[in-house]
Design a protein around this motif. Structure first.
Motif, PDB file in Angstrom:
ATOM      1  N   ARG A  14      -1.062   6.690   7.747  1.00  0.00           N
ATOM      2  CA  ARG A  14      -0.330   7.952   7.767  1.00  0.00           C
ATOM      3  C   ARG A  14       0.806   7.975   6.744  1.00  0.00           C
ATOM      4  N   ASP A  15       1.538   6.848   6.649  1.00  0.00           N
ATOM      5  CA  ASP A  15       2.701   6.808   5.765  1.00  0.00           C
ATOM      6  C   ASP A  15       3.011   5.357   5.417  1.00  0.00           C
ATOM      7  N   LEU A  16       4.048   5.176   4.613  1.00  0.00           N
ATOM      8  CA  LEU A  16       4.408   3.833   4.151  1.00  0.00           C
ATOM      9  C   LEU A  16       4.903   2.945   5.287  1.00  0.00           C
ATOM     10  N   ASP A  17       5.542   3.532   6.286  1.00  0.00           N
ATOM     11  CA  ASP A  17       6.025   2.725   7.408  1.00  0.00           C
ATOM     12  C   ASP A  17       4.874   2.030   8.107  1.00  0.00           C
ATOM     13  N   VAL A  18       3.771   2.720   8.254  1.00  0.00           N
ATOM     14  CA  VAL A  18       2.594   2.096   8.876  1.00  0.00           C
ATOM     15  C   VAL A  18       2.038   1.003   7.971  1.00  0.00           C
ATOM     16  N   ARG A  70       3.552  -0.846   5.847  1.00  0.00           N
ATOM     17  CA  ARG A  70       4.441  -2.021   5.795  1.00  0.00           C
ATOM     18  C   ARG A  70       4.286  -2.939   7.007  1.00  0.00           C
ATOM     19  N   LYS A  71       3.683  -2.453   8.073  1.00  0.00           N
ATOM     20  CA  LYS A  71       3.420  -3.321   9.220  1.00  0.00           C
ATOM     21  C   LYS A  71       2.298  -4.312   8.926  1.00  0.00           C
ATOM     22  N   TYR A  72       1.479  -3.987   7.941  1.00  0.00           N
ATOM     23  CA  TYR A  72       0.273  -4.775   7.702  1.00  0.00           C
ATOM     24  C   TYR A  72       0.207  -5.426   6.320  1.00  0.00           C
ATOM     25  N   ALA A  73       1.080  -5.009   5.407  1.00  0.00           N
ATOM     26  CA  ALA A  73       1.025  -5.552   4.050  1.00  0.00           C
ATOM     27  C   ALA A  73       2.407  -5.475   3.405  1.00  0.00           C
ATOM     28  N   ASP A  74       2.633  -6.332   2.429  1.00  0.00           N
ATOM     29  CA  ASP A  74       3.857  -6.280   1.638  1.00  0.00           C
ATOM     30  C   ASP A  74       3.677  -5.246   0.533  1.00  0.00           C
ATOM     31  N   VAL A  75       4.674  -4.412   0.327  1.00  0.00           N
ATOM     32  CA  VAL A  75       4.569  -3.321  -0.639  1.00  0.00           C
ATOM     33  C   VAL A  75       5.802  -3.316  -1.539  1.00  0.00           C
ATOM     34  N   SER A  76       5.600  -3.501  -2.842  1.00  0.00           N
ATOM     35  CA  SER A  76       6.700  -3.429  -3.798  1.00  0.00           C
ATOM     36  C   SER A  76       6.956  -1.980  -4.191  1.00  0.00           C
ATOM     37  N   GLU A  77       8.076  -1.732  -4.863  1.00  0.00           N
ATOM     38  CA  GLU A  77       8.386  -0.373  -5.305  1.00  0.00           C
ATOM     39  C   GLU A  77       7.345   0.147  -6.292  1.00  0.00           C
ATOM     40  N   ASP A  78       6.838  -0.743  -7.134  1.00  0.00           N
ATOM     41  CA  ASP A  78       5.800  -0.323  -8.079  1.00  0.00           C
ATOM     42  C   ASP A  78       4.524   0.066  -7.352  1.00  0.00           C
ATOM     43  N   PHE A 123      -5.162  -0.378   0.573  1.00  0.00           N
ATOM     44  CA  PHE A 123      -4.528   0.670   1.366  1.00  0.00           C
ATOM     45  C   PHE A 123      -4.433   1.948   0.543  1.00  0.00           C
ATOM     46  N   MET A 124      -4.494   3.083   1.237  1.00  0.00           N
ATOM     47  CA  MET A 124      -4.304   4.375   0.601  1.00  0.00           C
ATOM     48  C   MET A 124      -3.600   5.310   1.564  1.00  0.00           C
ATOM     49  N   LEU A 125      -2.927   6.303   1.005  1.00  0.00           N
ATOM     50  CA  LEU A 125      -2.296   7.346   1.797  1.00  0.00           C
ATOM     51  C   LEU A 125      -3.208   8.563   1.855  1.00  0.00           C
ATOM     52  N   PRO A 126      -3.044   9.420   2.854  1.00  0.00           N
ATOM     53  CA  PRO A 126      -3.858  10.639   2.914  1.00  0.00           C
ATOM     54  C   PRO A 126      -3.733  11.437   1.618  1.00  0.00           C
ATOM     55  N   MET A 166      -1.428   9.017  14.235  1.00  0.00           N
ATOM     56  CA  MET A 166      -1.937   7.640  14.224  1.00  0.00           C
ATOM     57  C   MET A 166      -0.835   6.676  13.807  1.00  0.00           C
ATOM     58  N   LYS A 167      -0.538   5.704  14.670  1.00  0.00           N
ATOM     59  CA  LYS A 167       0.510   4.728  14.374  1.00  0.00           C
ATOM     60  C   LYS A 167      -0.064   3.438  13.807  1.00  0.00           C
ATOM     61  N   ARG A 168      -1.331   3.451  13.488  1.00  0.00           N
ATOM     62  CA  ARG A 168      -1.989   2.299  12.872  1.00  0.00           C
ATOM     63  C   ARG A 168      -2.950   2.821  11.811  1.00  0.00           C
ATOM     64  N   PRO A 169      -3.369   1.976  10.893  1.00  0.00           N
ATOM     65  CA  PRO A 169      -4.306   2.432   9.856  1.00  0.00           C
ATOM     66  C   PRO A 169      -5.705   2.595  10.424  1.00  0.00           C
ATOM     67  N   VAL A 170      -6.533   3.356   9.735  1.00  0.00           N
ATOM     68  CA  VAL A 170      -7.938   3.482  10.089  1.00  0.00           C
ATOM     69  C   VAL A 170      -8.774   2.963   8.927  1.00  0.00           C
ATOM     70  N   ILE A 171      -9.945   2.425   9.245  1.00  0.00           N
ATOM     71  CA  ILE A 171     -10.823   1.869   8.221  1.00  0.00           C
ATOM     72  C   ILE A 171     -11.648   3.004   7.633  1.00  0.00           C
ATOM     73  N   MET A 172     -11.518   3.215   6.335  1.00  0.00           N
ATOM     74  CA  MET A 172     -12.237   4.278   5.645  1.00  0.00           C
ATOM     75  C   MET A 172     -13.357   3.664   4.801  1.00  0.00           C
ATOM     76  N   THR A 173     -14.497   4.339   4.760  1.00  0.00           N
ATOM     77  CA  THR A 173     -15.571   3.919   3.864  1.00  0.00           C
ATOM     78  C   THR A 173     -15.947   5.101   2.978  1.00  0.00           C
ATOM     79  N   SER A 174     -16.829   4.858   2.060  1.00  0.00           N
ATOM     80  CA  SER A 174     -17.258   5.924   1.147  1.00  0.00           C
ATOM     81  C   SER A 174     -18.317   6.828   1.751  1.00  0.00           C
ATOM     82  N   GLY A 175     -18.724   6.574   2.986  1.00  0.00           N
ATOM     83  CA  GLY A 175     -19.747   7.404   3.603  1.00  0.00           C
ATOM     84  C   GLY A 175     -21.116   7.162   3.009  1.00  0.00           C
TER      85      GLY A 175
END
Length: 524
Positions: free
Chosen positions: A3-7, A9-17, A52-55, A67-76
């Motif tokens: 949903r957003d960067l806060d979610v 950051r719970k699962y991965a390290d994210v730099s400003e870049d 990871f990707m944002l909406p 959603m307070k957690r990520p969802v697994i996306m595929t290419s369909g």
């Protein structure tokens, strides 16, 4: 997708870049360093980074807003096939793998996969160039012809195609592997779409020199009155890197290092670890990785254990291996394989073309360490797992602990080549000592980079070469590309890497296109 960067950051390290990439208009998938144990093991097993990707559409925002957690996306899509873009097609193709479907009444006219990028601390690397990036034109060096139109057909795997138009290169979105019939048809559809968009009839069509590639055959089929030019695979890789960095057509040749899985060489063998003196107009092979049999041909690309056996027995007898390393797991596993049949194939030259492939070298190293032994689910899986286990502390070990690749001459008087025999002995010795696999991987990466650096020094001493271009899928290994760049710059040379197209075969069409322009201008 989160949903957003806060979610995130719970699962991965994210730099400003990396934040900037996630929030960019292109909205790609960004490979981030995963936090240990943050997600189930079934998500990207054995890899240190997670995509990871944002909406990026209103519908995605609506779906994820609570959603307070990520969802697994595929290419369909079923693995290896194009994405489903029609509701009925999705019901038919995905009913066995999906419990529910979200359908829409808006038609999709052009399949475009998500782009995948990685930030390496120095620059952004495109691993898959698609949605958000394609078909954004790439400006070619100003001394290329703006009046000649070239269509480059790309490669068999990770296919893209490229059109030149008025000093610009329009590289298509990632198509995929043309061995799949549906992907082949989709690539043909997209090519027709691009040609109608840009209203171009090419003067030149450029194809890979491999006569059995489907993209090569298609190039000849659609050529009509256009000139067809065949281009060697690794020359195209180096030319792609040069064009990606805006190097003028008139510039002096560079030393190109092309490390990848495979490409047909001039001598009929399979190349994949090449050092070339190259510009857009031509190339000359100056050095290589050691050629080793591909036992079983295409099967060796899928099954890393075959490369382990081929490399270990290239200079060592099985008796020597058993005498010194019998208690190792890798030796026991190979003992259970049909070695007599494999040896007979090698002796007769049956389905065992020689290959200097760096990809196969990495797969051999991974398999020897117990990673990706039997079968790879996707191309490069074993090599990616081998990089992922690197122990960062071991990267700072004394230099003499890096594995010792040597550089003899082929047949004692031919081209110099990078020989791994001492590496395999050292690696097997470390396994006997129960050295952690992460340390072994670090020593292998550092040793290979040092060998490449020694080869560069050898080939550029007392020459006017001041630039080294790095291309090929193995340079998507972030550790390897950084180590080799360090070796090159320590020699006082400029290192060029990819920026706007992938180092893998997804960037090959750009190189083919500029080679086609250069040949046309010279009347070749």
């Amino acid at each position: 997708m989160a949903r957003d960067l806060d979610v995130i950051r719970k699962y991965a390290d994210v730099s400003e870049d990396e934040v900037a990439l996630l929030r960019s208009p292109e909205a790609p998938i960004v490979l981030l360093k995963a936090r240990s144990g943050s997600l189930p093991d079934g998500v990207a097993p054995g890899l240190a980074r997670l995509g990871f990707m944002l909406p990026n559409t209103p519908m995605h925002h609506m779906l994820l807003r609570r959603m307070k957690r990520p969802v697994i996306m595929t290419s369909g899509n079923i693995s290896g096939r194009p994405q489903c873009i029609d509701n009925d097609e999705a019901r038919r193709e995905l009913s066995e793998v999906a419990d529910f479907g979200l359908f829409h009444n808006r038609k999709i006219h052009n399949r475009v996969d998500d782009s995948v990028v990685r930030y390496d601390g120095h620059q952004v690397s495109l691993l898959r160039r698609a949605r958000g990036y394609a078909p954004q034109p790439i400006t070619l060096p100003s001394d290329f012809s703006k009046s000649v139109s070239v269509l480059a057909m790309g490669s068999e795997l990770k296919n893209t195609f490229c059109l030149t138009d008025g000093g610009r290169a329009i590289v298509s979105q990632h198509m995929g592997d043309l061995e799949n019939a549906a992907t082949y048809d989709e690539a043909a559809h997209s090519l027709d779409l691009y040609r109608s968009f840009y209203d171009k009839t090419p003067d030149v069509i450029v194809v890979d020199a491999h006569p059995e590639y489907l993209c090569t055959k298609r190039g000849y089929e659609i050529a009509g009155e256009a000139q067809v030019i065949e281009v060697q695979h690794h020359h195209a890789h180096i030319a792609s890197c040069l064009a990606d960095n805006g190097r003028p057509s008139s510039a002096a040749p560079v030393l190109g290092i092309a490390l990848d899985g495979l490409g047909l060489g001039d001598d009929g063998t399979i190349w994949g670890g090449e050092l070339l003196l190259a510009d857009y107009s031509g190339y000359r092979r100056l050095g290589l990785l050691k050629p080793v049999p591909l036992i079983g041909g295409a099967a060796a690309v899928r099954e890393p254990w075959r490369n382990a056996y081929a490399h270990l027995t290239a200079e060592m007898s099985w008796g020597e291996i058993k005498m010194n390393f019998a208690e190792l797991d890798v030796v026991g596993k190979l003992e259970a394989k049909p070695r007599e049949q494999l040896d007979a194939m090698k002796a007769a030259g049956t389905n065992t073309l020689l290959s200097s492939s760096c990809g196969r070298l990495f797969e051999a190293a991974a398999a020897i360490c117990g990673l990706g032994w039997d079968r790879q689910i996707f191309e490069g899986q074993a090599a990616m797992a081998f990089e992922a286990v690197i122990n960062s502390d071991a990267m700072n070990e004394p230099e003499d602990l890096a594995y010792p690749f040597s550089i003899p001459l082929i047949g004692g008087k031919g081209l110099p080549y990078i020989e791994p025999l001492a590496v395999w002995r050292a690696m097997l010795g470390d396994l006997l000592l129960e050295t952690p696999v992460g340390t072994i991987s670090a020593r292998f990466h550092r040793g290979l980079a040092k060998a490449v650096g020694n080869m560069v020094r050898r080939l550029t001493d007392d020459t006017d070469i001041d630039t080294v271009a790095l291309s090929g899928g193995c340079f998507q290994n972030a550790t390897l590309v950084q180590l080799v760049c360090n070796e090159v710059t320590e020699l006082g040379l400029q290192a060029l890497t990819h920026k706007n197209v992938p180092a893998n075969d997804g960037g090959l069409a750009l190189g083919q296109a500029v080679i086609g322009l250069a040949h046309h201008e010279k009347g070749v």
